[in-house]
Scaffold this active site. Structure first.
Site, PDB file in Angstrom:
ATOM      1  N   HIS A  51       2.439  10.025  -8.622  1.00 33.89           N
ATOM      2  CA  HIS A  51       2.893  11.411  -8.452  1.00 33.89           C
ATOM      3  C   HIS A  51       1.724  12.382  -8.287  1.00 33.89           C
ATOM      4  O   HIS A  51       1.690  13.449  -8.897  1.00 33.89           O
ATOM      5  CB  HIS A  51       3.821  11.829  -9.606  1.00 33.89           C
ATOM      6  CG  HIS A  51       5.189  11.253  -9.457  1.00 33.89           C
ATOM      7  ND1 HIS A  51       5.472   9.961  -9.812  1.00 33.89           N
ATOM      8  CD2 HIS A  51       6.329  11.785  -8.962  1.00 33.89           C
ATOM      9  CE1 HIS A  51       6.748   9.716  -9.557  1.00 33.89           C
ATOM     10  NE2 HIS A  51       7.287  10.798  -9.027  1.00 33.89           N
ATOM     11  N   GLU A  65       2.218   0.200   2.030  1.00 37.51           N
ATOM     12  CA  GLU A  65       2.566   1.623   2.100  1.00 37.51           C
ATOM     13  C   GLU A  65       3.940   1.848   2.712  1.00 37.51           C
ATOM     14  O   GLU A  65       4.496   2.923   2.572  1.00 37.51           O
ATOM     15  CB  GLU A  65       1.497   2.423   2.831  1.00 37.51           C
ATOM     16  CG  GLU A  65       1.533   2.338   4.319  1.00 37.51           C
ATOM     17  CD  GLU A  65       0.673   3.399   5.002  1.00 37.51           C
ATOM     18  OE1 GLU A  65      -0.278   3.914   4.400  1.00 37.51           O
ATOM     19  OE2 GLU A  65       0.977   3.707   6.155  1.00 37.51           O
ATOM     20  N   CYS A  95      -0.267  11.081  10.767  1.00 36.57           N
ATOM     21  CA  CYS A  95      -0.803  10.827   9.418  1.00 36.57           C
ATOM     22  C   CYS A  95      -1.813  11.890   8.983  1.00 36.57           C
ATOM     23  O   CYS A  95      -2.224  11.914   7.820  1.00 36.57           O
ATOM     24  CB  CYS A  95      -1.414   9.439   9.334  1.00 36.57           C
ATOM     25  SG  CYS A  95      -0.177   8.140   9.474  1.00 36.57           S
TER      26      CYS A  95
END
Length: 145
Positions: free
Chosen positions: A78, A130, A37
C-alpha cells in the site's frame, strides 16, 4: 493463498525455503519510452522469495517466515514505489521501479537481513508477478548478494 509453480533455481544447499506474499502498490516508470507505464498505476504484485542454506538457526528455522514478510510486505504494501527514495530514483534506469528492479531490490533487502543471521542463509531467487501475464525472476550472481 497463492498456488503457483515457480521457476526453480539450481543450488547445492541442503535447505530451501520459499515465502509467498502479495503486495498492493503503485508505481510509474519515469521515462518517455515507458508509454502508459509512465503514468501512475497500481498492481497486486505476487512475490516469491527463495532462501537457501545449510544451517538452521537456534529455533530450527532457516529464516523466520514472519521476518521475510515484515521486511518486504511491511515496507512496500500500500505504497507508491517511487516514494521509496532509499531504493528507487528517477535519474538512473537501474533504479527505476520496474518489475525487474523491484525484484532485485527485494533480493538486496532480504540478503541484507540474512547477512545479520548467524546461520548466513542466501537469497537465491526472487520472483515478482505484476500481472496475470507478466513476471520477472531475479537471481543474484554468485558472490554478488
Amino acid at each position: 493463498m497463492i498456488h503457483q509453480i515457480y521457476p526453480q533455481v539450481s543450488h547445492d544447499f541442503q535447505y530451501e525455503l520459499n515465502k509467498d506474499m502479495q503486495i498492493a502498490a503503485a508505481h510509474f516508470i519515469p521515462h518517455e519510452a515507458a508509454g502508459k507505464c509512465a503514468q501512475m498505476h497500481g498492481h497486486t504484485y505476487f512475490v516469491n522469495i527463495t532462501v537457501a542454506g545449510n544451517e538452521l538457526d537456534d529455533s530450527g528455522f532457516l529464516v523466520n517466515f514472519q521476518q521475510l514478510k515484515k521486511i518486504v510486505h511491511g515496507k512496500f504494501d500500500h505504497t507508491l514505489m517511487n516514494d521509496h527514495k532509499d531504493m528507487f530514483n528517477n535519474e538512473n534506469a537501474n533504479d527505476f521501479p520496474t518489475t525487474e528492479v523491484v525484484a532485485r531490490k527485494i533480493a538486496e533487502i532480504v540478503q541484507a537481513h540474512l547477512d545479520t543471521l548467524p546461520n548466513r542463509p542466501t537469497c537465491v531467487q526472487v520472483f515478482v508477478r505484476e500481472s496475470p501475464t507478466s513476471y520477472v525472476v531475479y537471481r543474484p550472481k554468485a558472490g554478488k548478494q
